[in-house]
Design a protein around this motif. Structure first.
Motif, PDB file in Angstrom:
ATOM      1  N   VAL A 211     -23.216  -3.933   5.386  1.00  0.00           N
ATOM      2  CA  VAL A 211     -21.958  -4.617   5.708  1.00  0.00           C
ATOM      3  C   VAL A 211     -21.425  -5.332   4.467  1.00  0.00           C
ATOM      4  O   VAL A 211     -20.226  -5.260   4.156  1.00  0.00           O
ATOM      5  N   MET A 212     -22.299  -6.010   3.734  1.00  0.00           N
ATOM      6  CA  MET A 212     -21.875  -6.732   2.539  1.00  0.00           C
ATOM      7  C   MET A 212     -21.270  -5.798   1.492  1.00  0.00           C
ATOM      8  O   MET A 212     -20.234  -6.100   0.896  1.00  0.00           O
ATOM      9  N   THR A 213     -21.929  -4.673   1.260  1.00  0.00           N
ATOM     10  CA  THR A 213     -21.447  -3.762   0.217  1.00  0.00           C
ATOM     11  C   THR A 213     -20.157  -3.064   0.635  1.00  0.00           C
ATOM     12  O   THR A 213     -19.221  -2.939  -0.161  1.00  0.00           O
ATOM     13  N   LEU A 214     -20.081  -2.606   1.877  1.00  0.00           N
ATOM     14  CA  LEU A 214     -18.889  -1.900   2.330  1.00  0.00           C
ATOM     15  C   LEU A 214     -17.664  -2.810   2.346  1.00  0.00           C
ATOM     16  O   LEU A 214     -16.540  -2.355   2.094  1.00  0.00           O
ATOM     17  N   THR A 215     -17.848  -4.080   2.652  1.00  0.00           N
ATOM     18  CA  THR A 215     -16.720  -5.019   2.605  1.00  0.00           C
ATOM     19  C   THR A 215     -16.486  -5.538   1.194  1.00  0.00           C
ATOM     20  O   THR A 215     -15.349  -5.817   0.813  1.00  0.00           O
ATOM     21  N   GLY A 216     -17.540  -5.663   0.412  1.00  0.00           N
ATOM     22  CA  GLY A 216     -17.390  -6.132  -0.958  1.00  0.00           C
ATOM     23  C   GLY A 216     -16.584  -5.171  -1.820  1.00  0.00           C
ATOM     24  O   GLY A 216     -15.870  -5.587  -2.736  1.00  0.00           O
ATOM     25  N   LEU A 217     -16.681  -3.866  -1.538  1.00  0.00           N
ATOM     26  CA  LEU A 217     -15.908  -2.874  -2.296  1.00  0.00           C
ATOM     27  C   LEU A 217     -14.412  -3.083  -2.132  1.00  0.00           C
ATOM     28  O   LEU A 217     -13.625  -2.656  -2.978  1.00  0.00           O
ATOM     29  N   TRP A 218     -14.001  -3.735  -1.053  1.00  0.00           N
ATOM     30  CA  TRP A 218     -12.587  -4.043  -0.821  1.00  0.00           C
ATOM     31  C   TRP A 218     -12.012  -4.848  -1.984  1.00  0.00           C
ATOM     32  O   TRP A 218     -10.850  -4.698  -2.349  1.00  0.00           O
ATOM     33  N   SER A 220     -13.147  -4.792  -5.129  1.00  0.00           N
ATOM     34  CA  SER A 220     -13.442  -4.201  -6.433  1.00  0.00           C
ATOM     35  C   SER A 220     -12.537  -3.038  -6.809  1.00  0.00           C
ATOM     36  O   SER A 220     -12.213  -2.862  -7.980  1.00  0.00           O
ATOM     37  N   PHE A 221     -12.147  -2.233  -5.831  1.00  0.00           N
ATOM     38  CA  PHE A 221     -11.411  -1.016  -6.142  1.00  0.00           C
ATOM     39  C   PHE A 221     -10.150  -0.900  -5.295  1.00  0.00           C
ATOM     40  O   PHE A 221     -10.222  -0.987  -4.064  1.00  0.00           O
ATOM     41  N   GLU A 222      -9.024  -0.668  -5.965  1.00  0.00           N
ATOM     42  CA  GLU A 222      -7.763  -0.516  -5.247  1.00  0.00           C
ATOM     43  C   GLU A 222      -7.757   0.758  -4.404  1.00  0.00           C
ATOM     44  O   GLU A 222      -7.168   0.794  -3.327  1.00  0.00           O
ATOM     45  N   TRP A 223      -8.421   1.826  -4.894  1.00  0.00           N
ATOM     46  CA  TRP A 223      -8.464   3.065  -4.116  1.00  0.00           C
ATOM     47  C   TRP A 223      -9.222   2.871  -2.802  1.00  0.00           C
ATOM     48  O   TRP A 223      -8.877   3.473  -1.777  1.00  0.00           O
ATOM     49  N   TYR A 224     -10.238   2.015  -2.830  1.00  0.00           N
ATOM     50  CA  TYR A 224     -11.003   1.743  -1.611  1.00  0.00           C
ATOM     51  C   TYR A 224     -10.140   0.954  -0.630  1.00  0.00           C
ATOM     52  O   TYR A 224     -10.102   1.247   0.578  1.00  0.00           O
ATOM     53  N   LYS A 225      -9.420  -0.046  -1.138  1.00  0.00           N
ATOM     54  CA  LYS A 225      -8.544  -0.849  -0.283  1.00  0.00           C
ATOM     55  C   LYS A 225      -7.425   0.018   0.300  1.00  0.00           C
ATOM     56  O   LYS A 225      -7.091  -0.101   1.494  1.00  0.00           O
ATOM     57  N   ALA A 226      -6.850   0.900  -0.530  1.00  0.00           N
ATOM     58  CA  ALA A 226      -5.784   1.779  -0.049  1.00  0.00           C
ATOM     59  C   ALA A 226      -6.305   2.723   1.035  1.00  0.00           C
ATOM     60  O   ALA A 226      -5.628   2.973   2.039  1.00  0.00           O
ATOM     61  N   GLY A 227      -7.524   3.237   0.845  1.00  0.00           N
ATOM     62  CA  GLY A 227      -8.111   4.121   1.854  1.00  0.00           C
ATOM     63  C   GLY A 227      -8.383   3.402   3.163  1.00  0.00           C
ATOM     64  O   GLY A 227      -8.143   3.950   4.250  1.00  0.00           O
ATOM     65  N   ALA A 228      -8.875   2.168   3.074  1.00  0.00           N
ATOM     66  CA  ALA A 228      -9.128   1.386   4.283  1.00  0.00           C
ATOM     67  C   ALA A 228      -7.832   1.085   5.024  1.00  0.00           C
ATOM     68  O   ALA A 228      -7.773   1.163   6.265  1.00  0.00           O
ATOM     69  N   ASN A 229      -6.780   0.753   4.280  1.00  0.00           N
ATOM     70  CA  ASN A 229      -5.480   0.510   4.911  1.00  0.00           C
ATOM     71  C   ASN A 229      -4.933   1.772   5.562  1.00  0.00           C
ATOM     72  O   ASN A 229      -4.382   1.724   6.661  1.00  0.00           O
ATOM     73  N   TRP A 230      -5.083   2.903   4.885  1.00  0.00           N
ATOM     74  CA  TRP A 230      -4.618   4.179   5.450  1.00  0.00           C
ATOM     75  C   TRP A 230      -5.360   4.519   6.741  1.00  0.00           C
ATOM     76  O   TRP A 230      -4.781   5.032   7.699  1.00  0.00           O
ATOM     77  N   LEU A 231      -6.656   4.190   6.767  1.00  0.00           N
ATOM     78  CA  LEU A 231      -7.480   4.547   7.916  1.00  0.00           C
ATOM     79  C   LEU A 231      -7.269   3.612   9.100  1.00  0.00           C
ATOM     80  O   LEU A 231      -7.240   4.050  10.262  1.00  0.00           O
ATOM     81  N   LEU A 232      -7.101   2.313   8.849  1.00  0.00           N
ATOM     82  CA  LEU A 232      -7.139   1.328   9.925  1.00  0.00           C
ATOM     83  C   LEU A 232      -5.800   0.689  10.272  1.00  0.00           C
ATOM     84  O   LEU A 232      -5.662   0.117  11.356  1.00  0.00           O
ATOM     85  N   ALA A 233      -4.846   0.740   9.362  1.00  0.00           N
ATOM     86  CA  ALA A 233      -3.580   0.043   9.592  1.00  0.00           C
ATOM     87  C   ALA A 233      -2.478   1.010   9.993  1.00  0.00           C
ATOM     88  O   ALA A 233      -2.536   2.207   9.712  1.00  0.00           O
ATOM     89  N   ARG A 234      -1.464   0.460  10.647  1.00  0.00           N
ATOM     90  CA  ARG A 234      -0.292   1.249  10.975  1.00  0.00           C
ATOM     91  C   ARG A 234       0.481   1.581   9.709  1.00  0.00           C
ATOM     92  O   ARG A 234       0.406   0.849   8.729  1.00  0.00           O
ATOM     93  N   PRO A 235       1.246   2.689   9.702  1.00  0.00           N
ATOM     94  CA  PRO A 235       1.925   3.123   8.472  1.00  0.00           C
ATOM     95  C   PRO A 235       2.781   2.053   7.817  1.00  0.00           C
ATOM     96  O   PRO A 235       2.736   1.853   6.616  1.00  0.00           O
ATOM     97  N   VAL A 236       3.564   1.295   8.598  1.00  0.00           N
ATOM     98  CA  VAL A 236       4.428   0.259   8.013  1.00  0.00           C
ATOM     99  C   VAL A 236       3.593  -0.814   7.355  1.00  0.00           C
ATOM    100  O   VAL A 236       3.861  -1.261   6.247  1.00  0.00           O
ATOM    101  N   THR A 237       2.508  -1.224   8.047  1.00  0.00           N
ATOM    102  CA  THR A 237       1.622  -2.244   7.496  1.00  0.00           C
ATOM    103  C   THR A 237       0.931  -1.736   6.251  1.00  0.00           C
ATOM    104  O   THR A 237       0.742  -2.462   5.288  1.00  0.00           O
ATOM    105  N   THR A 238       0.544  -0.442   6.254  1.00  0.00           N
ATOM    106  CA  THR A 238      -0.122   0.139   5.099  1.00  0.00           C
ATOM    107  C   THR A 238       0.779   0.095   3.882  1.00  0.00           C
ATOM    108  O   THR A 238       0.363  -0.263   2.778  1.00  0.00           O
TER     109      THR A 238
END
Length: 412
Positions: A211-218, A220-238
């Motif tokens: 849990v610590m590592t998977l959330t900690g990557l948020w 560290s890397f913009e690509w990881y944050k963008a992927g998480a937003n694409w997966l979990l957020a609505r398109p407008v929010t993303t």
């Protein structure tokens, strides 16, 4: 063990050992600093209780701009960049300041909301700020825009590899036995004890570390944050969430731009063309029109670079989580509400994204979760020590097991 599994496990052991040797000290630093920050809010509240509360009065409380003006008249504190207001009449107001020309940030201060006099700077603020920089960026130059952020992110990915490989390597023959998985054999000595502690305690903390590592990557890397937003957020929010943040150097760039064009750098031009610094009061009035007396605490933050949109974060009186908040963007010049992002309107996935920090430190589970995550983080040096001892023991064992090769002599 079958002939097929033997070389696979041998290769995994090599990967596990080499990665552990290379990154063990870094993981230990990140673990200890994370454990230190686990109860930061509670520690600061205890140390600074004498300046965080005032005697409630029937007198009108001052507005943010009035408080800032009285503070500036009392001394040179620098430019106010954020103000924390509370609905509680006995809560002091906290004012934070922008970075100086050299990049240093002055300590924040608590002020009396009724007369504006300075109550003091919070203890341990600078200490935790340094620990946070060490945890996230290893105190390397550039802070969030430097190489330290990438190093800690890469170390987090490697830790995931370590956790998976370690789980495979310790898979017992009696996999259904809870005792085999979770009970260390404290009767052993030497290498056997080190191996038992390393494997069993590693199993205890494995879910927490994941849990610590998977959330900690948020962070560290913009690509990881963008992927998480694409997966979990609505398109407008993303789309909104993926807007690039203002670099830390933008404030300095904004000042340079302001010298060339006084209409920029968090300033608004009046009808006579003169530049005026942005203030908090229009934003505060617009926020109160939106929320009334339903808020418990509100943080007003000036933009870091050029721009006039002030961010306002609002928490309910009974909110105990950092992530359970509403967020507004309010135009400082006109008081127009640009956007209102309310927690109640978020989907389940968006609430996960908003709560990354609370999940990362276990706060989502209340104080027992924070305690569990703190203890798990504090155990990281244990794996550094036991892992090194096991590696040295294997090297010594192999050296002793290697048979000496004699030289053949003709006639013998």
């Amino acid at each position: 063990m079958s002939d097929v599994r033997r070389p696979i496990k041998a290769a995994l052991l090599q990967v596990h050992s080499l990665a552990g040797l290379a990154l063990a000290l870094l993981w230990a630093v990140v673990g200890i600093t994370g454990a230190t920050m686990a109860f930061e809010d509670e520690i600061e509240a205890s140390l600074n209780s004498h300046i965080m509360r005032v005697d409630a009065s029937a007198t009108r409380r001052l507005t943010p701009d009035e408080l800032v003006a009285r503070l500036q008249s009392a001394g040179d504190f620098g430019r106010a960049s954020a103000v924390t207001m509370a609905s509680d009449p006995s809560a002091a107001v906290r004012i934070r300041f922008a970075r100086s020309e050299g990049g240093a940030r002055p300590s924040s201060v608590y002020v009396d909301p009724y007369d504006g006099h300075v109550l003091g700077s919070p203890r341990a603020e600078d200490f935790f700020a340094t620990v946070r920089k060490l945890h996230r960026w290893l105190l390397l130059p550039g802070d969030g825009n430097g190489i330290g952020r990438k190093i800690t992110g890469t170390a987090a990915i490697c830790l995931i590899v370590m956790l998976i490989s370690g789980l495979v390597l310790r898979w017992p023959h009696r996999a259904r036995s809870v005792k085999m998985w979770l009970k260390p054999n404290l009767g052993l000595r030497g290498r056997g004890l080190h191996r038992s502690l390393h494997a069993v305690i590693g199993t205890w903390v494995l879910p927490v570390y994941l849990v610590m590592t998977l959330t900690g990557l948020w962070y560290s890397f913009e690509w990881y944050k963008a992927g998480a937003n694409w997966l979990l957020a609505r398109p407008v929010t993303t789309t909104a969430a993926m807007q690039p943040k203002q670099p830390r150097g933008a404030a300095a760039d904004g000042k340079a731009d302001a010298r060339a064009n006084p209409g920029n750098d968090k300033r608004a031009s009046d009808p006579n063309g003169e530049a005026k610094a942005l203030t908090f009061d229009r934003v505060w009035t617009a926020f109160l029109a939106q929320e009334g007396d339903q808020y418990g605490r509100a943080l007003l933050t000036m933009p870091a670079g050029a721009g006039t949109a002030v961010r306002v974060r609002s928490w309910l009186p009974d909110s105990s989580l950092e992530s359970v908040r509403d967020e507004f963007r309010i135009e400082a010049v006109t008081g127009r509400v640009i956007s209102a992002d309310r927690y109640a309107d978020k989907t389940f996935g968006e609430r996960i994204l908003a709560g990354v920090l609370d999940i990362h430190r276990g706060a989502i589970l209340g104080w027992p979760g924070k305690l569990a995550f703190m203890l798990a983080a504090a155990m990281m040096p244990l794996f550094t020590v036991t892992g090194l001892l096991l590696y040295l023991s294997r090297r010594r064992h192999r050296r002793l097991a290697r048979q000496p090769v004699g030289h053949l002599v003709p006639g013998e």
